[in-house]
Write an enzyme that holds these catalytic residues in place. Structure first.
Site, PDB file in Angstrom:
ATOM      1  CD  GLU A   1      -2.988  -1.052   2.289  1.00 34.77           C
ATOM      2  OE1 GLU A   1      -2.900  -0.152   3.137  1.00 34.77           O
ATOM      3  OE2 GLU A   1      -3.953  -1.834   2.226  1.00 34.77           O
TER       4      GLU A   1
ATOM      5  CD  GLU B   1      -3.678  -5.653   4.093  1.00 34.22           C
ATOM      6  OE1 GLU B   1      -4.487  -4.795   4.516  1.00 34.22           O
ATOM      7  OE2 GLU B   1      -2.452  -5.504   4.136  1.00 34.22           O
TER       8      GLU B   1
HETATM    9  C1  FCB Z   1      -4.438  -1.847   5.523  1.00 36.77           C
HETATM   10  C2  FCB Z   1      -3.067  -2.183   6.067  1.00 36.77           C
HETATM   11  C3  FCB Z   1      -3.074  -3.149   7.207  1.00 36.77           C
HETATM   12  C4  FCB Z   1      -4.245  -2.916   8.128  1.00 36.77           C
HETATM   13  C5  FCB Z   1      -5.541  -2.833   7.358  1.00 36.77           C
HETATM   14  C6  FCB Z   1      -6.755  -2.639   8.211  1.00 36.77           C
HETATM   15  O1  FCB Z   1      -4.425  -0.578   4.988  1.00 36.77           O
HETATM   16  O2  FCB Z   1      -2.256  -2.722   5.049  1.00 36.77           O
HETATM   17  O3  FCB Z   1      -1.851  -3.069   7.854  1.00 36.77           O
HETATM   18  O4  FCB Z   1      -4.017  -1.807   8.882  1.00 36.77           O
HETATM   19  O5  FCB Z   1      -5.474  -1.804   6.432  1.00 36.77           O
END
Ligand code: FCB
Length: 455
Positions: free
Chosen positions: A170, A350
């Protein structure tokens, strides 16, 4: 496409995983020679973290990794995504390597191998060595070289023991939240600086890929981007224009250099370029072929040009972070990317939800999390049925952990963590995920693609 997910369209080779990151779980911040990172500095600065907490101890995973891997194995997953803390293996971000730091990750990889769980390693999940920050951090072009050296060293040691290596997690967050608004480390609030940082992050990604390929690492290499669709709040021209710009600045800003070798015009015309330097050759370095693209998806951006901005109705509700639950956005996002770019295989690296979980007689009833995952898997299956090549899904997160500036107040885990005792409790959603994956495996073994219905 009608309800494709009810037949559970996931192929037999699909990767089911859980994800974490170093600073959020490891603790042991000053142990075995680990150097300080920008997140140590940031969390120890008054007023930065909602509950005034730090990652000094976090989930104490540094000491409990073996127990944690046993818990991962009990979930039936066949993938674990984690990050290496750069300052643990190279305390100053340049020069000497810290063998004790590498030993920790080596023990972790041994334990994962013992449990037959392929490892997915991320090089940078935001914990820059403080010594590099003292030299300008990501604003200093030299940091891109330091990152490539670090990447090559990790790949040299671990490339044959992991399935994938991700350069950055990210970069939008590091750029915008770390340097544009100051909500994240290093806490700089300078939008022009954030632009330069984003460019250096992309450049460092490209240099790292080249450095790892130069040593023929067998691991598959890629990057993880956080992405969303941008929905105009109304049909007004102003809302539409603002939504388009939002998508250009957050999604295309990272995708275009990697896949097209340039920044998107619309964003370029609308950003503060006063501190921006990029050479033409940089784009040759950035536009390296990827073995995979990691997509992190939580919610959409709902974009309103009005003051105060119009808010989404949130028909499916909101998470404890206040993020709208919007699974359709995952389908839309993937189909949009598929139309616009020549994509490599995708992993959803994620996806998850913060819920204000309570533990009751040893049980955590988190139906909302199960619903969230089920709906997003259905949305994912829809995108796959329409031609998007997705190879895996990682739930964020394995366990409750240090949620950056929200401290320990937001719980994303499949495992509930009692921070006073470090006891982990399997939430109901984890049992659902475990059984869902088992259903997939059984369907695979039975030679059919039918699993548990998702809708
Ligand atoms: C993302 C991050 C991770 C966590 C989630 C909720 O942006 O990569 O570390 O904080 O969000």
């Amino acid at each position: 496409m009608q309800n494709t997910a009810s037949k559970t369209a996931f192929p037999p080779s699909f990767v089911w995983g859980v994800a974490t990151s170093a600073y959020q779980i490891e603790g042991a911040a000053a142990e075995d020679g680990r150097g300080p990172s920008i997140w140590d500095t940031f969390t120890h600065t008054e007023g930065k973290i909602i509950d005034r907490s730090t990652g000094d101890i976090a989930c104490d995973h540094y000491h409990r990794y073996a127990e944690d891997v046993d818990l991962i194995a009990a979930l039936n997953v066949n993938a674990y995504r984690f990050s290496v803390a750069w300052p643990r293996v190279q305390p100053r971000g340049a020069g000497a390597w810290n063998e004790k730091g590498f030993d920790f990750y080596s023990r972790l990889l041994d334990k994962l191998q013992e449990k037959n769980i392929p490892a997915h390693l991320t090089l940078y999940h935001w914990d820059l060595p403080q010594a590099l920050q003292d030299n300008g951090g990501w604003l200093n072009r030299d940091t891109t070289r330091r990152f490539a050296d670090y990447a090559a060293e990790v790949a040299r040691r671990f490339g044959a023991r992991v399935a994938t290596i991700t350069t950055h997690n990210e970069p939008w967050c590091t750029s915008v939240l770390g340097h544009g608004t100051g909500q994240f480390a290093p806490g700089m609030a300078d939008p022009a600086a954030a632009i330069q940082v984003s460019h250096h992050l992309l450049l460092s990604h490209g240099l790292a890929l080249q450095a790892m390929r130069a040593i023929n690492t067998p691991a598959k290499l890629g990057i993880v981007l956080n992405q969303w669709t941008a929905t105009p709040a109304t049909a007004s021209a102003a809302d539409k224009a603002k939504a388009e710009l939002e998508y250009a600045k957050s999604v295309q800003w990272y995708m275009d250099p990697i896949f097209k070798g340039r920044y998107p015009e619309l964003a370029l015309e609308n950003i503060d370029r006063t501190a921006f330097f990029a050479s033409e050759n940089d784009f040759i370095d950035i536009q390296q072929p990827l073995d995979f693209l990691g997509v992190n998806y939580y919610t959409r951006a709902f974009v309103s040009a009005e003051t105060p901005p119009k808010q989404p109705e949130g028909a499916l509700g909101f998470s404890d972070m206040g993020w709208e639950i919007y699974p359709q956005g995952l389908t839309d996002l993937l189909l949009g990317l598929h139309r616009e770019y020549k994509l490599p295989p995708i992993y959803i690296t994620e996806n998850g939800i913060a819920v204000a979980d309570k533990i009751n007689n040893g049980r955590v009833d988190d139906q909302l999390r199960t619903d969230y995952v089920r709906m997003h898997l259905a949305a994912l299956a829809d995108a796959m049925a329409q031609g998007v090549d997705v190879r895996g899904y990682f739930y964020w997160s394995l366990m409750d952990n240090f949620e950056w500036n929200s401290g320990y107040e937001k719980r994303f885990g499949l495992l509930y963590v009692d921070y006073a005792t470090q006891q982990r409790t399997t939430k109901d959603s984890a049992l659902w995920y475990r059984d869902f994956i088992a259903g997939q495996t059984q369907a695979r073994d039975a030679g059919s693609s039918a699993g548990i219905a998702l809708k």
